[in-house]
Design an enzyme around this catalytic site. Sequence first.
Site, PDB file in Angstrom:
ATOM      1  N   GLU A 179       5.399  -2.858  -9.915  1.00 15.46           N
ATOM      2  CA  GLU A 179       4.210  -3.681 -10.119  1.00 15.46           C
ATOM      3  C   GLU A 179       2.900  -2.881 -10.147  1.00 15.46           C
ATOM      4  O   GLU A 179       1.989  -3.094  -9.368  1.00 15.46           O
ATOM      5  CB  GLU A 179       4.163  -4.773  -9.050  1.00 15.46           C
ATOM      6  CG  GLU A 179       5.315  -5.749  -9.206  1.00 15.46           C
ATOM      7  CD  GLU A 179       5.389  -6.808  -8.133  1.00 15.46           C
ATOM      8  OE1 GLU A 179       5.775  -7.954  -8.469  1.00 15.46           O
ATOM      9  OE2 GLU A 179       5.072  -6.521  -6.969  1.00 15.46           O
ATOM     10  N   ASN A 182       1.467  -9.210   0.464  1.00 17.15           N
ATOM     11  CA  ASN A 182       2.248  -9.098  -0.758  1.00 17.15           C
ATOM     12  C   ASN A 182       1.459  -8.303  -1.795  1.00 17.15           C
ATOM     13  O   ASN A 182       1.835  -7.196  -2.169  1.00 17.15           O
ATOM     14  CB  ASN A 182       2.608 -10.485  -1.281  1.00 17.15           C
ATOM     15  CG  ASN A 182       3.307 -10.440  -2.630  1.00 17.15           C
ATOM     16  OD1 ASN A 182       3.896  -9.430  -2.993  1.00 17.15           O
ATOM     17  ND2 ASN A 182       3.225 -11.513  -3.384  1.00 17.15           N
ATOM     18  N   GLU A 223      14.642  -7.736  -9.961  1.00 18.58           N
ATOM     19  CA  GLU A 223      14.523  -8.781  -8.947  1.00 18.58           C
ATOM     20  C   GLU A 223      14.955 -10.102  -9.573  1.00 18.58           C
ATOM     21  O   GLU A 223      14.607 -10.393 -10.719  1.00 18.58           O
ATOM     22  CB  GLU A 223      13.091  -8.914  -8.410  1.00 18.58           C
ATOM     23  CG  GLU A 223      12.596  -7.700  -7.642  1.00 18.58           C
ATOM     24  CD  GLU A 223      11.158  -7.851  -7.144  1.00 18.58           C
ATOM     25  OE1 GLU A 223      10.670  -9.007  -7.048  1.00 18.58           O
ATOM     26  OE2 GLU A 223      10.520  -6.823  -6.847  1.00 18.58           O
ATOM     27  N   TYR A 224      15.702 -10.895  -8.810  1.00 15.09           N
ATOM     28  CA  TYR A 224      16.082 -12.233  -9.274  1.00 15.09           C
ATOM     29  C   TYR A 224      16.558 -13.029  -8.068  1.00 15.09           C
ATOM     30  O   TYR A 224      16.731 -12.496  -6.966  1.00 15.09           O
ATOM     31  CB  TYR A 224      17.149 -12.167 -10.362  1.00 15.09           C
ATOM     32  CG  TYR A 224      18.582 -11.966  -9.906  1.00 15.09           C
ATOM     33  CD1 TYR A 224      19.532 -12.977 -10.050  1.00 15.09           C
ATOM     34  CD2 TYR A 224      19.002 -10.757  -9.346  1.00 15.09           C
ATOM     35  CE1 TYR A 224      20.844 -12.795  -9.665  1.00 15.09           C
ATOM     36  CE2 TYR A 224      20.313 -10.572  -8.955  1.00 15.09           C
ATOM     37  CZ  TYR A 224      21.232 -11.594  -9.100  1.00 15.09           C
ATOM     38  OH  TYR A 224      22.527 -11.411  -8.710  1.00 15.09           O
ATOM     39  N   ASN A 284      12.080 -13.561   3.065  1.00 13.05           N
ATOM     40  CA  ASN A 284      12.774 -13.922   1.831  1.00 13.05           C
ATOM     41  C   ASN A 284      14.100 -13.190   1.684  1.00 13.05           C
ATOM     42  O   ASN A 284      14.513 -12.822   0.589  1.00 13.05           O
ATOM     43  CB  ASN A 284      11.872 -13.661   0.614  1.00 13.05           C
ATOM     44  CG  ASN A 284      11.055 -12.389   0.771  1.00 13.05           C
ATOM     45  OD1 ASN A 284      11.493 -11.456   1.434  1.00 13.05           O
ATOM     46  ND2 ASN A 284       9.885 -12.356   0.163  1.00 13.05           N
ATOM     47  N   HIS A 332      -0.222  -3.077  -6.966  1.00 10.45           N
ATOM     48  CA  HIS A 332      -0.222  -4.503  -7.276  1.00 10.45           C
ATOM     49  C   HIS A 332      -1.612  -5.133  -7.138  1.00 10.45           C
ATOM     50  O   HIS A 332      -2.065  -5.879  -8.002  1.00 10.45           O
ATOM     51  CB  HIS A 332       0.769  -5.208  -6.355  1.00 10.45           C
ATOM     52  CG  HIS A 332       1.239  -6.521  -6.865  1.00 10.45           C
ATOM     53  ND1 HIS A 332       2.322  -7.190  -6.339  1.00 10.45           N
ATOM     54  CD2 HIS A 332       0.794  -7.313  -7.869  1.00 10.45           C
ATOM     55  CE1 HIS A 332       2.519  -8.322  -6.980  1.00 10.45           C
ATOM     56  NE2 HIS A 332       1.600  -8.419  -7.918  1.00 10.45           N
TER      57      HIS A 332
END
Length: 742
Positions: free
Chosen positions: A474, A96, A539-540, A608, A433
């Site tokens: 990010e 990630n 994003e949500y 996800n 990130h």
Amino acid sequence: MRQTRDWENQYITQKNRYPMHTPYGAYETVEQALAGNRNASRFVMDLNGDWKFKMYPSPEAVEAFYEENFDHAAWDAIPVPSNWELQGYGKPVYTNMLYPFKREANGEAFEIEITEGTYELNAPYVPEKNLTGCYFRTFEVPTDYIGRQLLIDFGGVESCFYLWVNGKQVGYSQDSKVNAEFDITEYVQEGTNTLAVQVMRYCDGTYLEDQDYWHLSGIYRDVRLVSKPVQHILDYKAETLFTHPDYTKATLSVTIWPDNSKPLYGEYHAKVTLYDAEQNKVTEMDSRPFAECGFYLMPKFIATVTAPVENPALWTAETPTLYTLVVELQNKENETVDIESCKVGFRQVEINSRGVLTLNGKRLVIRGVDRHDFCAETGRTVSEEQMRKEIAVMKRLNFNAVRTSHYPNSVKWYDLCDELGIYLVDETNLETHGYGGQLSASAEWTAAYLERATRMVLRDKNHPSIVLWSLGNESGAGANHAAMHGWIREYDKTRYVQYESGNPKSNISDVICPMYPTMSWLEDVMADDSDLRPFIMCEYAYAKSNSNGNFKEFWDYVNKYPRFQGGFIWDFADKAIAIQKEDGSIKYGYGGAFDEDVTDPVPDMCLNGVVFADLSYKPGAYEVRNGQSPVTIEQVKNPYTGETVWVLANRYHTLDLSHLKVRYEIVQNGEMLAKGSYPAFYTAPGTTETLPLPELPAKLHGEAYVNYYVELAQDAFYAPAGTELYRRQIPVTSGVYLADEK
């Protein structure tokens, strides 16, 4: 001082790479250009297939495999396109935030000791153990390619590569998510030629590619040889402009760039023709010779032609009507020497004075999802068939938009979104990130940042499905993002730019596009009229495991606040890798499944999706489908009479409801007592229509409900007639008695 290598030098992002442009078709005829298959021309050669392949532990270990007398007989064969990790070479790594580098603090340059015993990453340097895959093949150059310009086009190579033709080095490229093209005219000969490619897993560009995904390597998109005439169209840009408030009058503006490296190019001109969806000619324009275009300090020798178009069929995701633009390069005798084409959708994206993003003058609601260009079986090599399946699933779940998280996708994806109707946020291949925001503020990295944005825009500019550009993900917010924003807005005045990280202001993002906002903060933003930018969540509703239970709350707010215009769920499909077991069955692996050196602290964070890796629905998918449905059944109160009624609400942008049917079931204690359906509704978009409750049986007892189902009335490309898109259950409380009542 350490000697810099190309793959560890942020100032060297390419050598001899051809300028980015709208993808070529090198069409032979106008008819071929109208069909729009960029691989149909005899002047386009497919170089996919089995290539010779050998893996080396590092670039320094590579032999002179590109030399013509080198013996490749003992080398393996590998399919191109593919990711080499999925062919048994090296291991895929899911992270990630972490970079896929094994951290050992052993004195290598890619780590620096900042305080005693504390090591941080040290861009632009990468590990010495840098797996390097070497590819080799031969190809034939036919007689009719000689005397023309030959370009080799790599659709995607991760992370960087060198190219040799017939033993001579042609060039170098990085930025692994967009095409890299090279002019090999001076390197080839008629007949048999050799092609050698050296791909490194890591380069300085890897620091800009720290996305939340599987880190995979190799030549993973198509490879083509394109033969163009010496005098040819370098690039062209099509824009549809509206000045009339009812969108019945448009101006088509087309700018054409010739290849200005060829002598006498100024004697040529462009012929531009627009055809409708039935291939009827709509308008035709001729430019002046390029030598006569432009003056003084304006751009010279570039042609722009315009033409009015009356009553164009407007493009939306609901009505994706496409025209075809054919661009011909002609000589002084009006003979055509080069032909290119693209699809055109007449639509206009604007932010109005109230801070609302509009399409064709109407509020645009984003029912979006974040998508990785990824397939469980083939990694980042994604077939057209797979893409079509994904779009069909999205449509069935009431998605109308995709953010290409977090990099540009295959060219074919944009073609399909134009054709089938999906709004796109096209995202720059940029994420730091695991490094923080340092590089975003560093002038030493400005050129690398800006190039990633400009190349994306130059490649994808003619796709009507793209409504917003994104500066990446990010990476903090810095001057480099402001430079990207400035260039894009000046080059493309028909779209806006979004970026989330660092809560940037309007000099970086034209849209407020946060991740995972709280409802209280959202209400504060809606009440603040000092910053009237559209609010679209990038994003949500994080879709990991059995989630999305509070989904409807977001859509209550979308319906309440005009500037709150939806968002993109993270994310579409589980990013798992299919692993075939000994018995032939398939299991799906996530982080750590391959005994890789680097494993994310949350190894299943790649799982996800709203749907599973095989595109089957998770439980939350049904909640998502219902919560964001553009057609709903709602209870409203008449403000004058106080009477409560049920209505059918149409929240589509363009369509009425005639493509849907509404049926019902009357249920008592789980048993269906009656069913029926309503005549077709023609409710206009943005309006409601009273939905009369069906006649109920004389006596009901216990629990009683009317279940409503909204379904497709006719077959669509994404689902057959009868496919459910929305449901609502209404409890019956009047006239119901308990079972023991007499």
